[in-house]
Write a protein that holds these residues in place. Structure first.
Motif, mmCIF file in Angstrom:
data_model
loop_
_atom_site.group_PDB
_atom_site.id
_atom_site.type_symbol
_atom_site.label_atom_id
_atom_site.label_comp_id
_atom_site.label_asym_id
_atom_site.label_seq_id
_atom_site.Cartn_x
_atom_site.Cartn_y
_atom_site.Cartn_z
ATOM 1 N N MET A 421 0.781 -1.193 0.147
ATOM 2 C CA MET A 421 -0.102 0.047 -0.011
ATOM 3 C C MET A 421 0.990 1.225 -0.081
ATOM 4 O O MET A 421 0.453 2.169 -0.691
ATOM 5 N N ASP A 422 1.984 1.250 0.769
ATOM 6 C CA ASP A 422 2.976 2.420 0.878
ATOM 7 C C ASP A 422 3.230 2.627 -0.688
ATOM 8 O O ASP A 422 4.066 3.862 -1.018
ATOM 9 N N MET A 423 3.533 1.671 -1.425
ATOM 10 C CA MET A 423 4.476 1.759 -2.896
ATOM 11 C C MET A 423 3.115 2.339 -3.747
ATOM 12 O O MET A 423 3.300 2.697 -5.060
ATOM 13 N N GLY A 424 1.925 2.511 -3.184
ATOM 14 C CA GLY A 424 1.003 3.179 -4.015
ATOM 15 C C GLY A 424 -0.011 2.141 -4.685
ATOM 16 O O GLY A 424 -0.683 2.635 -5.503
ATOM 17 N N ILE A 425 -0.058 0.784 -4.378
ATOM 18 C CA ILE A 425 -0.778 -0.131 -4.854
ATOM 19 C C ILE A 425 -2.274 -0.021 -4.309
ATOM 20 O O ILE A 425 -2.412 0.188 -3.212
ATOM 21 N N PRO A 426 -3.542 0.178 -5.046
ATOM 22 C CA PRO A 426 -4.729 0.262 -4.267
ATOM 23 C C PRO A 426 -4.959 -0.858 -3.398
ATOM 24 O O PRO A 426 -4.573 -2.169 -3.768
ATOM 25 N N PRO A 427 -5.670 -0.593 -2.173
ATOM 26 C CA PRO A 427 -5.771 -1.795 -1.375
ATOM 27 C C PRO A 427 -6.872 -2.880 -1.900
ATOM 28 O O PRO A 427 -6.446 -3.992 -1.762
ATOM 29 N N PHE A 428 -7.747 -2.264 -2.823
ATOM 30 C CA PHE A 428 -8.575 -3.603 -3.201
ATOM 31 C C PHE A 428 -7.817 -4.600 -4.094
ATOM 32 O O PHE A 428 -8.295 -5.708 -4.351
ATOM 33 N N LEU A 429 -6.828 -4.062 -4.888
ATOM 34 C CA LEU A 429 -6.129 -4.837 -5.793
ATOM 35 C C LEU A 429 -5.325 -5.741 -4.998
ATOM 36 O O LEU A 429 -5.101 -7.043 -5.539
ATOM 37 N N ILE A 430 -4.630 -5.600 -3.911
ATOM 38 C CA ILE A 430 -3.882 -6.199 -2.830
ATOM 39 C C ILE A 430 -4.945 -7.215 -2.599
ATOM 40 O O ILE A 430 -4.499 -8.524 -2.441
ATOM 41 N N ALA A 431 -5.976 -6.834 -2.081
ATOM 42 C CA ALA A 431 -6.811 -7.658 -1.162
ATOM 43 C C ALA A 431 -7.342 -8.866 -2.353
ATOM 44 O O ALA A 431 -7.465 -9.881 -1.965
ATOM 45 N N PHE A 432 -7.584 -8.526 -3.422
ATOM 46 C CA PHE A 432 -8.284 -9.267 -4.487
ATOM 47 C C PHE A 432 -7.364 -10.304 -5.115
ATOM 48 O O PHE A 432 -7.629 -11.703 -5.570
ATOM 49 N N THR A 433 -6.182 -9.841 -5.162
ATOM 50 C CA THR A 433 -5.144 -10.849 -5.997
ATOM 51 C C THR A 433 -4.024 -11.575 -4.938
ATOM 52 O O THR A 433 -3.623 -12.650 -5.345
ATOM 53 N N ALA A 434 -3.775 -11.185 -3.700
ATOM 54 C CA ALA A 434 -2.695 -11.728 -2.970
ATOM 55 C C ALA A 434 -3.342 -13.086 -2.214
ATOM 56 O O ALA A 434 -4.248 -13.211 -1.701
ATOM 57 N N ASN A 435 -2.994 -14.379 -2.704
ATOM 58 C CA ASN A 435 -3.175 -15.520 -2.273
ATOM 59 C C ASN A 435 -2.633 -15.843 -0.506
ATOM 60 O O ASN A 435 -3.131 -16.171 0.360
ATOM 61 N N ILE A 436 -1.329 -15.694 -0.866
ATOM 62 C CA ILE A 436 -0.563 -16.077 0.430
ATOM 63 C C ILE A 436 0.643 -15.261 0.676
ATOM 64 O O ILE A 436 1.377 -14.884 -0.598
#
Length: 575
Positions: A421-436
């Motif tokens: 998130m600090d790198m500027g990635i939208p939270p929804f994108l992280i929450a949707f794509t990160a598996n583990i």
């Protein structure tokens, strides 16, 4: 060579393999250009000890364990090193009339007769295992200082001018470099550091993560050594002011090894660091890496998903790339298109399309990722996420039907998500794509030959009580089938392990390394915390409450199992 019928009988009668399967194995061994028995052991199809016990009995030849022997150097040298390495033969004992030989092939009459003529002694032949022969071959390289004395270099730091002139005039640079490389291989070093100082050239090896000083060479040989390594790595010999990177390969005992070379200018000349890479080495399994059963199940489930991101995190030298290659080894199937973009390519893997970034021509991680998406990949491995652009492209790829594996530099698993998130990635994108998220460190394995149990002293107990909850640790031990004695209900009464050091581990107390891990599964609760821009402590507390085993706890389980020491676990988790 062994009679094939002995091995095939072992496979069919003892291992219960069907004749058709045995024929397939014989064909595969021929294709790999390996002897059948070596192929079976290398592929893990049979256990070395069991197979060679069986062959020893059937051939009526005694089996010797060379790894348990102390072989005098004068006895070992009876068999010339080139013959020992090409014909797998070791002289391990000599009496007045007899020379005792350990061989991988005790039916090699020609070599036995050669030794009879050479020594004038009666050969007494025993069967040895491949691992035993390999262990003994290391003894030829066991004393680098003695080898270098033979070419005019000793381990002392100070030379008078006359000595230096003599050494500089007689020193064969090629042999010195060859000795440094081979000795590093036989010491199981991961890196070689050649560092010029004001008065000499220091050589250090990193073994099991720890740097050890090996020797000091006279200043006069510095330029020759640097030039020789540059020639091997195809670098510019006359360039001394800018960093250079290269690579070269050598073959030792039929094993191909690569050396990744980095040269940088320093105050007293140029420093060279060479990473040792075992080219033909198979990726390790998750069990071999050290994943506990619960963590392994989470990782297995994550990489079986058709899309999403698997992130491995930790500091430099914590084994992240090795973990990624192991995951790729599991995923590497004929029906799957896998592409990697790396800096640099650590290992060449068959069946995988590997690309190395080249900043000089603008080919970076982001550009490579964009190109990959036009190559119809199923799985993408990005060596490292270093910036916002690379992170965004990787996550968009994960969102649009690709499985993406990558690494990131953070201290633990929960910190990874706020870092993105600090790198500027939208939270929804992280929450949707990160598996583990897998965070890891490497700890040294205790030497099994001198390992002993002990109980923690008072200061150690107090320190550990500040870091862990005793009830949590007791339940964790129980969950991993660790049997506790009735008295072991408090930290002060628990038995752990340490190794004082022996000949087998070169007095270090450790041999090899294993990972300790922290595996964070991104479930609905974690996704909600990400979308609400939760902090690392909030994510950590939620994950622990819902069953995440921290790196410290994972390490304590391995310390209790005797794999590593308490000191090692605390050393790497405090960093």
């Amino acid at each position: 060579m062994f009679p094939k019928n002995i091995i095939t009988t072992y496979l069919t009668e003892d291992q219960k393999l069907k004749p058709a399967k045995v024929e397939d194995l014989i064909a595969a061994s021929k294709e790999s250009e390996k002897r059948l028995e070596l192929f079976l052991v290398d592929e893990g199809i049979v256990k070395e000890k069991d197979l060679y016990k069986y062959m020893s009995k059937k051939m009526d030849v005694p089996l010797v364990d060379l790894s348990e022997m102390e072989i005098p150097r004068e006895t070992l040298s009876i068999v010339p090193q080139p013959l020992a390495e090409t014909h797998y033969i070791i002289a391990f004992e000599k009496t007045k009339d007899t020379i005792h030989l350990a061989m991988l092939d005790p039916l090699d009459i020609q070599t036995i007769e050669f030794m009879r003529r050479k020594t004038g002694l009666v050969p007494a032949v025993s069967l040895a295992t491949p691992s035993g022969i390999k262990h003994s071959l290391r003894l030829y390289h066991a004393d680098l200082e003695e080898e270098l004395k033979q070419v005019g270099v000793s381990n002392k730091k100070n030379y008078n001018p006359e000595e230096l002139k003599k050494v500089a005039a007689e020193l064969p640079i090629i042999n010195i470099v060859k000795s440094i490389l081979e000795h590093a291989i036989f010491q199981d070093a991961s890196d070689i550091h050649i560092e010029p100082t004001e008065k000499d050239v220091s050589v250090r090896y990193r073994v099991d993560g720890i740097l050890h000083s090996v020797m000091h060479l006279p200043k006069q040989v510095q330029n020759g050594i640097m030039a020789r390594i540059k020639i091997l790595a195809n670098l510019k010999i006359d360039e001394h002011m800018v960093p250079q990177d290269g690579r070269f390969k050598i073959v030792v005992n039929e094993e191909e090894l690569a050396f990744r070379v980095s040269v940088i200018p320093v105050y007293d000349g140029e420093k060279i660091v060479m990473r040792v890479l075992h080219e033909g080495q198979k990726p390790l399994t998750l069990d071999q890496l050290g994943f506990l059963p619960g963590a392994r199940k989470l990782v297995d489930a994550a990489i079986k998903k058709p899309h999403g991101m698997v992130l491995v995190t930790g500091p430099t030298g914590s084994g992240k790339t090795t973990t990624l290659y192991s995951l790729l080894g599991i995923l590497n199937q004929p029906g799957v298109n896998i592409s990697t973009i790396e800096d640099p390519i650590e290992y060449h893997v068959g069946g995988i399309n590997q690309s190395q970034i080249n900043p000089r021509v603008g080919f970076d991680f982001a550009l490579g990722l964009r190109a990959f998406l036009r190559q119809d990949p199923d799985i993408i491995m990005v060596g490292e996420i270093r910036d916002q652009e690379t992170a965004e492209i990787a996550m968009h790829a994960a969102m649009t039907g690709h499985l993406v594996l990558s690494t990131l530099h953070t201290n633990d698993a929960p910190t990874t998500l706020p870092r993105l998130m600090d790198m500027g990635i939208p939270p929804f994108l992280i929450a949707f794509t990160a598996n583990i998220i897998v965070a890891q460190r490497l700890v040294r394995r205790l030497c099994e030959h001198c390992r002993t149990s002990y109980k923690l002293d008072g200061p150690a107990v107090k320190e550990l009580q500040k870091l862990v909850d005793v009830k949590t640790i007791l339940s964790l031990f129980q969950a991993h089938d660790i049997t506790l004695k009735s008295a072991e209900k408090k930290l002060a009464s628990m038995e752990f392990f340490r190794s004082p050091g022996c000949r087998k581990c070169d007095k270090s107390g450790y041999k090899g390394r294993i990972g300790i891990y922290e595996v964070l599964e991104v479930d609905d609760g974690i996704s909600e915390l990400i979308n609400n821009r939760g902090t690392a402590p909030q994510i950590h507390d939620y994950a622990v409450k819902h069953g995440m085993v921290t790196m410290l706890e994972d390490g304590l389980v391995k310390a209790k199992q005797g794999m590593t020491s308490m000191e090692e676990v605390l050393r790497v988790t405090r960093e």
